[in-house]
Every structure is written in structure tokens, then in C-alpha cells.
Scaffold this active site. Structure first.
Site, PDB file in Angstrom:
ATOM      1  N   HIS A  43     -37.610 -50.046  15.888  1.00 17.29           N
ATOM      2  CA  HIS A  43     -37.439 -48.861  16.732  1.00 17.29           C
ATOM      3  C   HIS A  43     -36.582 -47.731  16.174  1.00 17.29           C
ATOM      4  CE1 HIS A  43     -39.510 -51.038  19.846  1.00 17.29           C
ATOM      5  NE2 HIS A  43     -38.639 -52.027  19.761  1.00 17.29           N
ATOM      6  N   HIS A 150     -33.309 -54.748  22.403  1.00 14.84           N
ATOM      7  CA  HIS A 150     -34.640 -54.624  23.015  1.00 14.84           C
ATOM      8  C   HIS A 150     -34.846 -53.195  23.495  1.00 14.84           C
ATOM      9  CE1 HIS A 150     -38.155 -55.470  25.474  1.00 14.84           C
ATOM     10  NE2 HIS A 150     -37.547 -54.899  26.483  1.00 14.84           N
TER      11      HIS A 150
END
Length: 155
Positions: A43, A150
Site C-alpha cells: 500500500h 491493514h
């Protein structure tokens, strides 16, 4: 009667194997990486890249075409700073999520076609806030009190 029973066991075995394979999550972190390192790989992308090539680096770890992925165009330290914002509830009900203070440049990559390793993606560039789940660092993680593990959502 016996032939029907012989045909049953291989089918049952195949069904159980299918259920076991379905339990392996596409986002499961690769061996040898902490959850935060895997988050960083998936990410964090300070310099935007085309989705097809960026996703190739992620998919090589899972040997699958990931359906959807979001890249944050910020350094890891900036994303980790988000972990210092107040706790909010994550989509899964856990209370370890944190929302960025302001919108950031990000790219969402959505799978359009292909089978691994020939995955093709559509990209959408946005300027939005995001939510990440954070946990205490593990050995090998950068020195922060909490680190992102996450990507929860774009808001």
C-alpha cells in the site's frame, strides 16, 4: 451399492480440498515479512506507478491476481503517523483503526482481466482520506509506537 460409495469418497475429498484452498486469503502475508512490512509492500508507494507493474510486485508473493488494491502516495513514516490519530472502529468491528487527518494522493487498482501472472488493472487516481488498522511493531519493523498493518478503506 459399492460403486456409488467408491465415487463418493473422491468427491468428498475434492470438496474438502476446495474448502481448504478457499480458506487461504489472497492478502495473507508472505513468510518472512511482518504484517507492517507486507502493508508497506502492498500500500505504500511514494512515487506513483502504473497499476499493471505495481500490482505485479504484489501478485508475485501470492501467485494470484489481487482484485483490488489501494496505493498511498506518501512515505511509510507519514502513513505510520496516521496511527497516532484517535482510534475508530474498523469495518471488521475491531477498534484499532485510525483515519488520516487530511486527504492524500492515492491510486486504486481494480482487476479487469487476466490470470496470474498476466493480470490487467484499471487505475483510478483520487485525493481522499483513508483508514488503516495499526498494531504495535514486531521485530524488524520501523521504530514507531504503532505501525499500519491493514488498509481498511478510503473515505
Amino acid at each position: 451399492m459399492a460403486p456409488a460409495r467408491e465415487g463418493c469418497c473422491p468427491l468428498l475429498l475434492l470438496l474438502l480440498l476446495g474448502l481448504w484452498v478457499a480458506e487461504i486469503p489472497v492478502s495473507a502475508k508472505p513468510e518472512g515479512m511482518t504484517s507492517s512490512q507486507w502493508f508497506n509492500t502492498q500500500h505504500v508507494q511514494p512515487s506513483p506507478q502504473a497499476c499493471d507493474s505495481a500490482m505485479r510486485d504484489i501478485n508475485k508473493h501470492t501467485k494470484r491476481c489481487k482484485d483490488l488494491n489501494t496505493f498511498l502516495h506518501k512515505p511509510f513514516s507519514s502513513v505510520a503517523a496516521t496511527c497516532q490519530t484517535p482510534n475508530i472502529t474498523c469495518k471488521n468491528g475491531h477498534k484499532n483503526c485510525h483515519q488520516s487527518h487530511r486527504p492524500v494522493s492515492l491510486t486504486m487498482c481494480g482487476l479487469t482481466s487476466g490470470k496470474y501472472p498476466n493480470c490487467r488493472y484499471k487505475e483510478e487516481h483520487q485525493n481522499k482520506s483513508y483508514v488503516v488498522a495499526c498494531e504495535p511493531p514486531q521485530q524488524g519493523d520501523p521504530e514507531h509506537s504503532l505501525v499500519p498493518v491493514h488498509f481498511d478503506k478510503v473515505v
